[in-house]
Design an enzyme around this catalytic site. Sequence first.
Site, PDB file in Angstrom:
ATOM      1  N   CYS A  16       0.152   2.417   6.504  1.00  0.00           N
ATOM      2  CA  CYS A  16       0.530   1.039   6.793  1.00  0.00           C
ATOM      3  C   CYS A  16       0.661   0.288   5.475  1.00  0.00           C
ATOM      4  O   CYS A  16       0.087   0.697   4.455  1.00  0.00           O
ATOM      5  CB  CYS A  16      -0.510   0.360   7.680  1.00  0.00           C
ATOM      6  SG  CYS A  16      -2.150   0.208   6.945  1.00  0.00           S
ATOM      7  N   GLY A  38       1.371  -3.899   3.600  1.00  0.00           N
ATOM      8  CA  GLY A  38       1.448  -5.334   3.782  1.00  0.00           C
ATOM      9  C   GLY A  38       2.806  -5.745   4.333  1.00  0.00           C
ATOM     10  O   GLY A  38       3.792  -5.013   4.229  1.00  0.00           O
ATOM     11  N   HIS A  93      -9.134   3.677  -1.769  1.00  0.00           N
ATOM     12  CA  HIS A  93      -7.692   3.446  -1.628  1.00  0.00           C
ATOM     13  C   HIS A  93      -7.175   2.679  -2.847  1.00  0.00           C
ATOM     14  O   HIS A  93      -7.125   1.454  -2.833  1.00  0.00           O
ATOM     15  CB  HIS A  93      -7.458   2.666  -0.333  1.00  0.00           C
ATOM     16  CG  HIS A  93      -6.062   2.196  -0.082  1.00  0.00           C
ATOM     17  ND1 HIS A  93      -4.937   2.830  -0.589  1.00  0.00           N
ATOM     18  CD2 HIS A  93      -5.598   1.136   0.650  1.00  0.00           C
ATOM     19  CE1 HIS A  93      -3.857   2.186  -0.177  1.00  0.00           C
ATOM     20  NE2 HIS A  93      -4.233   1.152   0.566  1.00  0.00           N
ATOM     21  N   CYS A 105       0.812  -1.220   0.000  1.00  0.00           N
ATOM     22  CA  CYS A 105       0.000   0.000   0.000  1.00  0.00           C
ATOM     23  C   CYS A 105       0.847   1.272   0.000  1.00  0.00           C
ATOM     24  O   CYS A 105       0.372   2.328  -0.414  1.00  0.00           O
ATOM     25  CB  CYS A 105      -0.922   0.014   1.209  1.00  0.00           C
ATOM     26  SG  CYS A 105      -2.136  -1.304   1.227  1.00  0.00           S
TER      27      CYS A 105
END
Length: 409
Positions: free
Chosen positions: A395, A397, A365, A92
């Site tokens: 944040c 993965g 997102h 992300c």
Amino acid sequence: MSEAWIIDAVRSPRGGGKQGVGKLSHIHPQRILAQCLNALQEHAGFDPADVEDVIMGNNSGVGDHSMDIARMAALDAGWPTSVPGVTLHRFCGSGQQAVNVAAMSILSGQQDLVVAGGVESMSRPAPMSVDGFTANNAHLYAQYPLIPQGISADLIATIEGFSREDCDRLAVESQRRAAAAIDAGRFKRSVVPIYNDDGTLALDHDEHPRPGTTLESLAGLNPSFAKMGIMVPPNDTRTYDDICKAVYPQVKEMIHVHHAGNSSGVVDGASALVLASPEYAKAHGLKPRARIIQTATAGAEPVIMLTAPAPASQMALKKAGMRKEDIDIIEVNEAFAAVVLKFQREMGIDNSICNVNGGAMALGHPIGATGGMLIGTAIDELERSNKSTALITMCTGGGMATATIIERV
């Protein structure tokens, strides 16, 4: 020491991430990004021939997103063939990492003009042929049985004691703020229209927001990951919930609180920023909007996965010689409501300065594109509110996070 100036930032609208329904879903992600590149050039007025690299983040890397989409999009945009491109993957945080790497290159004196951002068409998933984050690596899985992010978000909520109502309340506020920002035209400077191949307009506004969302309407949604929690992954004999309890023995029962309304929206989109050294900008008449003060990345325990934004932010602040009180606004990606609540609790930061124009629960997102979008949104808000500094964090993965501190120029 040199500086890395952000000259300008643009993004596409966020289109609904369902094939055949979202208004960008029929447009190849290379084309969406290419249109952002050309819009950025038009807004900022730089010569594409001077661009020393196009650095783009992408989470997928397969199917229509494969084959170094940064380079392919630059070619699709009609930029000179001398302009190279590279695609980065930090889940992300890929788009934010792309901007951070561009800043590092300029700060080091290696390059003077770099375009960075990201792209993701979530309506175009492609088979990855892996069993999850550990990518068929049984040795790694034995050490870290990584689980789907939605389960990780519910694990955070369970450990931290965040209730379904806590998460829903944050989601309702995100929708309210996004609706207010849209009504006030706060995204107009950065959002650029995306066109069909025949030149007709495809989309010029964000599709995902649901104005009027209430606690009562969210209460009717079923938890998205409760059924997944009792599933057994292909590389294990335990359920996902049992894996959480094995890794975190203090958890006696998993509480599933996340659903479509308090999780980030599935959307398509792209972002692009142009960064320059002060020397290049002055020589070519480019006026900066912001400068990058500090960047940071951090890792955390990878099963709970989504808890590193606070450590990354604390690292960036420490390296910059700043305190949290020096930050005027914060963009923390709303991957899931519990991620934001955990960040605010750990940092001791009030919600009043976080995501003041709404976040991914309302807007969506588009994985690899979001980091660039958040940085652009932060710049717009600093200018609108006549404030100075912003912190952007996400944040990712695998138990990581990215962070960037910018200052308005």
